[in-house]
Design a protein around this motif. Sequence first.
Motif: not given
Length: 151
Positions: A39-44
């Motif tokens: 989830d840390h690599h998902q934008p926004g």
Amino acid sequence: MIILTYILTTLITFIIMEGVTWCTHKYIMHGFGWFLHEDHHQPGYPHVFEKNDAFFIIFATPSILLFFFGIRPELNFLFFIGLGILLYGLAYFLIHDVLIHRRFSWFKNTQNWYLRGLRKAHKIHHKHLDKPDGECFGMLFVPLKYFKKVQ
């Protein structure tokens, strides 16, 4: 003499933690721990907290234990290893969460070339939204090419 040993122990631990962070980020967070880091690599990502924040608790545990055993039966070098880990964790928080991801707006307008280089390197890391093909896994010591791009 003992004070110098404790200071050096803290400093060496802090420096070693960059290597530990690099390996942990590459092989655990982008490996079997991806389910927490993804989830840390998902934008926004819209939440105040991410599953990735669980790593703060995981990484704080050795420091806490070293503090505990570093004062029993009296102050010893384990305390200063724990202190080095804590200080690195604070630096990581300030760089990663405050400066790079702007979870707090404390360093919004910095023009410092070193901090801008760290931010650029991490942005390159985050351009990969999936687990494979990552690059630049360090936090405080990143390749010089990222500093050249911000001058």
